[in-house]
Motif scaffolding. Structure first.
Motif, short mmCIF file in Angstrom:
data_model
loop_
_atom_site.label_atom_id
_atom_site.label_comp_id
_atom_site.label_asym_id
_atom_site.label_seq_id
_atom_site.Cartn_x
_atom_site.Cartn_y
_atom_site.Cartn_z
N GLU A 154 0.80 -1.19 0.01
CA GLU A 154 -0.04 -0.05 -0.04
C GLU A 154 0.91 1.37 -0.24
OE1 GLU A 154 -3.83 -1.71 2.46
OE2 GLU A 154 -2.14 -0.61 3.68
N ILE A 155 1.92 1.31 0.76
CA ILE A 155 3.02 2.43 0.87
C ILE A 155 3.48 2.37 -0.55
CG2 ILE A 155 5.17 3.23 1.87
CD1 ILE A 155 4.40 1.50 4.39
N ARG A 156 3.91 1.58 -1.14
CA ARG A 156 4.56 1.70 -2.38
C ARG A 156 3.64 2.31 -3.48
NH1 ARG A 156 8.29 3.12 -5.68
NH2 ARG A 156 7.95 2.10 -8.01
N THR A 157 2.28 1.81 -3.51
CA THR A 157 1.54 2.41 -4.38
C THR A 157 1.19 3.74 -4.42
OG1 THR A 157 0.08 0.22 -4.33
CG2 THR A 157 -0.99 2.01 -5.01
N VAL A 158 1.09 4.26 -3.08
CA VAL A 158 0.95 5.81 -2.86
C VAL A 158 2.19 6.46 -3.35
CG1 VAL A 158 0.76 7.59 -0.95
CG2 VAL A 158 -0.82 5.54 -1.18
N VAL A 159 3.50 6.28 -2.98
CA VAL A 159 4.51 6.71 -3.10
C VAL A 159 4.99 6.74 -4.70
CG1 VAL A 159 7.24 6.59 -3.18
CG2 VAL A 159 5.74 6.38 -0.99
N TRP A 160 4.68 5.52 -5.30
CA TRP A 160 4.66 5.13 -6.74
C TRP A 160 3.94 6.44 -7.62
CZ3 TRP A 160 0.91 4.55 -10.59
CH2 TRP A 160 1.50 4.31 -11.96
N PHE A 161 2.70 6.66 -7.01
CA PHE A 161 1.98 7.60 -7.74
C PHE A 161 2.46 9.07 -7.45
CE2 PHE A 161 -1.74 10.79 -7.99
CZ PHE A 161 -2.07 10.42 -9.25
N SER A 165 11.28 4.24 -11.13
CA SER A 165 10.25 4.33 -12.19
C SER A 165 9.90 2.87 -12.65
CB SER A 165 10.62 4.99 -13.02
OG SER A 165 10.65 6.55 -12.94
N VAL A 166 10.72 1.98 -12.78
CA VAL A 166 10.24 0.68 -13.30
C VAL A 166 9.88 -0.44 -12.25
CG1 VAL A 166 12.05 0.98 -15.19
CG2 VAL A 166 12.88 -0.32 -12.97
N THR A 167 10.23 -0.13 -10.98
CA THR A 167 9.69 -0.99 -9.74
C THR A 167 8.27 -0.86 -9.89
OG1 THR A 167 11.63 -0.69 -8.53
CG2 THR A 167 9.80 -1.59 -7.43
N PRO A 168 7.57 -2.00 -9.91
CA PRO A 168 6.14 -2.20 -9.95
C PRO A 168 5.34 -1.43 -8.61
CG PRO A 168 6.98 -4.39 -10.23
CD PRO A 168 7.95 -3.14 -9.81
N LYS A 169 4.37 -0.83 -8.84
CA LYS A 169 3.65 0.12 -8.01
C LYS A 169 3.17 -0.73 -6.95
CE LYS A 169 -0.96 0.44 -10.39
NZ LYS A 169 -1.96 1.15 -10.81
N THR A 170 2.89 -2.02 -6.87
CA THR A 170 2.30 -2.95 -5.71
C THR A 170 3.86 -3.72 -5.19
OG1 THR A 170 2.00 -4.77 -7.30
CG2 THR A 170 0.15 -3.03 -6.87
N ALA A 171 5.11 -3.40 -5.33
CA ALA A 171 6.03 -3.91 -4.76
C ALA A 171 6.07 -3.63 -3.18
CB ALA A 171 7.39 -3.49 -5.51
N PRO A 172 6.53 -4.57 -2.47
CA PRO A 172 6.65 -4.43 -0.82
C PRO A 172 7.63 -3.74 -0.65
CG PRO A 172 7.03 -6.50 -1.32
CD PRO A 172 6.65 -6.15 -3.01
N GLU A 173 7.75 -2.41 -0.62
CA GLU A 173 8.71 -1.46 -0.25
C GLU A 173 8.25 -0.58 0.82
OE1 GLU A 173 11.36 -1.41 -1.93
OE2 GLU A 173 11.19 -2.40 -3.50
N PRO A 174 8.93 -0.69 2.07
CA PRO A 174 8.47 -0.38 3.29
C PRO A 174 8.55 1.22 3.20
CG PRO A 174 9.64 -2.35 3.86
CD PRO A 174 9.79 -2.02 2.16
N LEU A 175 9.81 1.81 2.27
CA LEU A 175 10.09 3.31 2.27
C LEU A 175 9.18 3.63 1.16
CD1 LEU A 175 13.85 3.23 3.26
CD2 LEU A 175 11.85 4.02 4.70
N GLY A 176 8.68 2.92 0.57
CA GLY A 176 7.88 3.57 -0.70
C GLY A 176 8.73 3.54 -2.05
N VAL A 177 9.96 4.37 -1.76
CA VAL A 177 10.90 4.22 -2.71
C VAL A 177 11.77 2.95 -2.54
CG1 VAL A 177 12.88 5.34 -3.71
CG2 VAL A 177 10.84 6.47 -2.89
N PRO A 178 12.10 2.14 -3.59
CA PRO A 178 13.07 1.12 -3.29
C PRO A 178 14.21 1.55 -2.77
CG PRO A 178 12.09 0.91 -5.57
CD PRO A 178 11.60 2.21 -5.24
N VAL A 179 14.82 0.86 -2.10
CA VAL A 179 15.91 1.17 -1.14
C VAL A 179 17.03 1.20 -1.97
CG1 VAL A 179 17.73 0.28 0.52
CG2 VAL A 179 15.32 -0.17 0.92
N ALA A 180 17.30 0.47 -3.09
CA ALA A 180 18.38 0.53 -3.92
C ALA A 180 18.35 1.87 -4.86
CB ALA A 180 18.40 -0.67 -4.91
#
Length: 474
Positions: free
Chosen positions: A133-140, A436-451
């Protein structure tokens, strides 16, 4: 207002003010376009969700020929980059110092966005939100960063590409257009991987046209013997053929040819015009350039009036902040309306949906104004983009030297500084692309991928250290 009046009054008469106007208009149109086509609803779990309504509004496809203004941004970027680079070199500066200063104003507000979103995501995770859910919001919220990644890819190539322009003129964008055609052919008959280069070749082609516009304006002063093949004078004689030829080519490619009519991103189509840039989009860019050259003289006369020029200066002072935060404003407004059970979700294309566009845009403007009031000062700290400066581009001169030249470096140290600068830009772009290429539903606790976050911060930090003089002494 007093500060704006001072800046407007101090603008050199020779400044190409229409460049600043086009930059501001392009960003404002992107923001309004994204807001206007937003479709808000609820998912199966009862949570607010959003998408672009463009695919459901085929009658709006022709309007995308007006709404697609990214070529305009790269065009004026090419003009401004050529102006600032040549001015820097005329004062004894080098390309590396120019790159460090050029990236600073882009990275400060971008870093603020990423850090605030990551911090907010961490708080959300602590209070129990799911990583997907966090990733979806941050992705947008970070959708605008795909464009910034493309621009930050083009900027460090400016010294090399401008040198090519000085040598070969308009043959360079023609060669780039040919490469875009090869990429489009790959999308049609394979292999599709050939089209990946269009993300670079397409925007570089438009950027090169900005060089030609700049040379047409500056050549009478410092390069009277330069070949005409590298100039695009802002005259009716040049602008009208570009407008008619570009429109004609775009119509043939879209109505008769295989390209879609929509000039904005349309997922699922084989020859999307915007991602990556296609021949049809470059044809539209040619028409846009022609229209700009036709209207340039009238626009310049209008911009020499105090009030319009002050407004342009004010917008350009925070223009990147407006762009970066405009989708965060959507998230905040949707969340607030949902919390009080006042979130309208009319069906796309209905009279109710169209009527909701007006209050929707007004409410979003209020929310974005609040965000700009808080975060705009980070960008404005470097000064308004329309403020006259010694580098001729509206960027603040923040280096300690007052003669405009860069500090002297030994050959080895200069090479290391250049390599580190290039590495910093690469790391920043890699970080933005990973996000940008990380899926919007990926389980990313910080929203932005750590890498992505680590790569971006490493690159931005390196550029900041180099700009402050780190490694220059020893």
């Amino acid at each position: 207002m007093r500060r704006l009046r001072q800046l407007a009054a101090g603008t050199p008469a020779a400044r190409e003010r229409v460049v600043d106007l086009l930059r501001a208009l392009a960003i404002v149109m992107v923001v309004l376009g994204h807001w206007a086509v937003a479709a808000i609803g609820y998912d199966a779990a009862g949570r607010p969700t959003g998408r672009s309504a463009l695919g459901e509004l085929p009658w709006a496809y022709p309007l995308t020929w007006v709404a697609q203004v990214m070529p305009v941004f790269f065009l004026v970027g090419g003009y401004a980059n050529a102006a600032s680079l040549t001015a820097r070199q005329a004062r004894g500066g080098d390309a590396t110092g120019w790159l460090l200063d050029r990236g600073a104003r882009l990275l400060r507000p971008t870093s603020a966005l990423l850090l605030v979103l990551a911090g907010g995501a961490l708080v959300a995770r602590i209070v129990g939100a799911r990583p997907d859910e966090i990733r979806t919001v941050v992705w947008f919220a970070t959708i605008p960063l795909w464009f910034l990644a493309a621009y930050l890819f083009v900027v460090p190539l400016t010294p090399v590409m401008y040198a090519l322009h000085r040598r070969f003129g308009l043959l360079v964008p023609l060669a780039l257009v040919a490469l875009v055609a090869v990429g489009d052919l790959g999308r049609l008959v394979g292999p599709g991987t050939l089209a990946y280069g269009n993300y670079l070749f397409g925007w570089l082609a438009v950027h090169q046209l900005g060089f030609a516009w700049h040379d047409a304006r500056s050549a009478p002063e410092h390069d009277r013997r330069g070949p005409r093949s590298r100039r695009l004078p802002p005259t009716r004689r040049v602008g009208l053929p570009l407008l008619l030829g570009g429109l004609g080519a775009a119509l043939v490619l879209t109505v008769v040819g295989p390209y879609p009519i929509s000039m904005l991103n349309m997922p699922g189509v084989r020859l999307d015009n915007a991602a990556p840039p296609s021949l049809a989009l470059l044809a539209l860019a040619t028409a846009q350039l022609g229209l700009i050259l036709l209207l340039r003289d009238r626009a310049e006369r209008w911009l020499h009036r105090p009030r319009p020029w002050q407004a342009v200066i004010a917008v350009n002072a925070v223009v990147l902040t407006v762009f970066l935060w405009h989708l965060t404003a959507v998230i905040l407004l949707v969340g607030a309306l949902d919390a009080v059970h006042l979130l309208p979700t009319p069906q796309v294309g209905t009279a109710a949906w169209l009527a909701w566009r007006v209050p929707w845009l007004l409410l979003l403007a209020v929310v974005l104004a609040g965000l700009v009031a808080v975060f705009g000062r980070i960008e404005a700290r470097g000064g308004p983009a329309g403020q006259p400066r010694r580098d001729g581009t509206g960027r603040a001169a923040r280096r300690p030297r007052t003669d405009g030249a860069d500090p002297p470096h030994s050959a080895g140290r200069a090479s290391a500084r250049t390599l580190l600068t290039a590495g910093g830009y690469v790391a920043v772009v890699v970080g933005l692309v990973i996000n940008s290429v990380t899926p919007k539903t990926a389980p990313e606790p910080l929203g932005v991928p750590v890498a992505a976050l680590l790569a971006y911060l490493a690159g931005a930090g390196t550029l900041r250290l180099l700009r402050s003089g780190w490694g220059s002494r020893g």
